[in-house]
Design an enzyme around this catalytic site. Sequence first.
Site, short mmCIF file in Angstrom:
data_model
loop_
_atom_site.label_atom_id
_atom_site.label_comp_id
_atom_site.label_asym_id
_atom_site.label_seq_id
_atom_site.Cartn_x
_atom_site.Cartn_y
_atom_site.Cartn_z
N GLY A 230 62.24 41.13 67.12
CA GLY A 230 62.77 39.78 67.09
C GLY A 230 62.57 39.16 65.72
O GLY A 230 61.60 39.49 65.02
N GLN B 112 62.30 32.92 59.08
CA GLN B 112 61.42 33.97 58.53
C GLN B 112 62.03 34.63 57.29
O GLN B 112 61.33 35.31 56.55
CB GLN B 112 61.13 35.04 59.59
CG GLN B 112 60.30 34.53 60.75
CD GLN B 112 60.04 35.62 61.76
OE1 GLN B 112 60.83 35.81 62.69
NE2 GLN B 112 58.96 36.37 61.59
N CYS C 179 53.95 39.60 64.82
CA CYS C 179 55.00 38.84 64.13
C CYS C 179 55.20 39.44 62.75
O CYS C 179 54.22 39.72 62.05
CB CYS C 179 54.58 37.38 64.01
SG CYS C 179 55.80 36.33 63.21
N LEU C 180 56.46 39.61 62.35
CA LEU C 180 56.74 40.15 61.01
C LEU C 180 56.22 39.24 59.91
O LEU C 180 56.00 39.70 58.79
CB LEU C 180 58.25 40.37 60.85
CG LEU C 180 58.82 41.55 61.65
CD1 LEU C 180 60.34 41.51 61.65
CD2 LEU C 180 58.31 42.88 61.10
N HIS D 261 58.60 33.22 71.70
CA HIS D 261 58.00 33.44 70.38
C HIS D 261 58.99 33.04 69.27
O HIS D 261 58.63 32.32 68.33
CB HIS D 261 57.60 34.91 70.25
CG HIS D 261 57.09 35.31 68.91
ND1 HIS D 261 55.78 35.71 68.69
CD2 HIS D 261 57.69 35.39 67.70
CE1 HIS D 261 55.62 36.00 67.41
NE2 HIS D 261 56.77 35.82 66.79
N GLU D 262 60.24 33.49 69.41
CA GLU D 262 61.24 33.21 68.37
C GLU D 262 61.64 31.74 68.34
O GLU D 262 61.85 31.16 67.27
CB GLU D 262 62.48 34.10 68.56
CG GLU D 262 62.23 35.61 68.49
CD GLU D 262 61.45 36.05 67.27
OE1 GLU D 262 61.52 35.37 66.23
OE2 GLU D 262 60.73 37.08 67.37
N HIS E 277 59.34 29.66 66.32
CA HIS E 277 59.63 29.70 64.88
C HIS E 277 60.60 28.58 64.49
O HIS E 277 60.47 27.96 63.43
CB HIS E 277 60.26 31.03 64.48
CG HIS E 277 59.28 32.14 64.27
ND1 HIS E 277 58.34 32.13 63.27
CD2 HIS E 277 59.14 33.33 64.90
CE1 HIS E 277 57.64 33.27 63.31
NE2 HIS E 277 58.10 34.01 64.30
C1 QAP Z 1 57.92 38.91 68.30
O1 QAP Z 1 57.68 40.49 66.60
C2 QAP Z 1 57.17 39.50 69.46
O2 QAP Z 1 52.50 43.22 62.44
C3 QAP Z 1 58.65 39.92 67.45
O3 QAP Z 1 53.04 45.40 60.96
C4 QAP Z 1 56.30 40.59 69.31
O4 QAP Z 1 59.04 42.14 65.97
C5 QAP Z 1 57.32 38.96 70.69
C6 QAP Z 1 55.92 43.87 63.52
C7 QAP Z 1 55.62 41.10 70.40
C8 QAP Z 1 56.63 39.48 71.77
C9 QAP Z 1 55.81 40.56 71.64
C10 QAP Z 1 54.68 43.28 63.40
C11 QAP Z 1 56.20 44.98 62.75
C12 QAP Z 1 56.96 43.33 64.39
C13 QAP Z 1 53.73 43.80 62.54
C14 QAP Z 1 57.95 41.64 65.90
C15 QAP Z 1 54.01 44.93 61.78
C16 QAP Z 1 55.26 45.52 61.89
C17 QAP Z 1 56.85 42.18 65.08
CO CO Z 2 57.40 35.91 64.76
#
Ligand code: QAP
Ligand code: CO
Length: 172
Positions: A45, A50, A95-96, A137-138, A141
């Site tokens: 996501g 971001q 989270c990215l 979550h999104e 943001h």
């Molecule tokens: C939000 O997050 C989310 O730390 C999206 O090193 C995540 O795509 C909602 C990511 C989990 C619900 C559950 C994070 C990639 C990606 C990192 C993501 C990383 C590489 C996060």
């Molecule tokens: Co995020």
Amino acid sequence: MVLEILTYPNKKLHVRSKEVVEFDDELAKFLDDMYETMISKNGIGLAAIQVANPIRAVVINLANEEGVQDKADLLELINPVITQKEDEIIYQEGCLSVPGYYEEVKRARKITLNYQDRNGEKHELSADELLAVCIQHELDHLDGHLFIERIGYNNRKKFDKEYRKNKKEKSK
Ligand code: QAP
Ligand code: CO
């Protein structure tokens, strides 16, 4: 084109994003870039803010039952508004914009929302479990919030301490 992702503690991540009013080619190109950026960073996501564009747009692409992240399942949510929330779920989020950090967050297990697609057409969607978590979550943001604001006082203290430690080590 893969865009640069803003990371904590960049203050721009705390701006409230503005409604999208023009559903034009520029928006379409930007959504394509968001998708490419999310995939290139192994995300599921991504919100426009971001990548430093404070507009109310989000892309989400979860893996299907076979564990494949299929572009056919891509969700593009423009001007999304949650209208119903039901039950609770605790899920470990990442989270990215906060790379390498994961913590449990409590959210609604089931939601209903209204949103527009890239053509401006209106839709209603019901979601539960991981999709509901990811949407919430999104959407956070879009209002300038990160999941680390929702992890509880003690986890947040631990996060701040670890973050400062990592920063010191990187500058060595
Ligand atoms: C939000 O997050 C989310 O730390 C999206 O090193 C995540 O795509 C909602 C990511 C989990 C619900 C559950 C994070 C990639 C990606 C990192 C993501 C990383 C590489 C996060
Ligand atoms: Co995020």
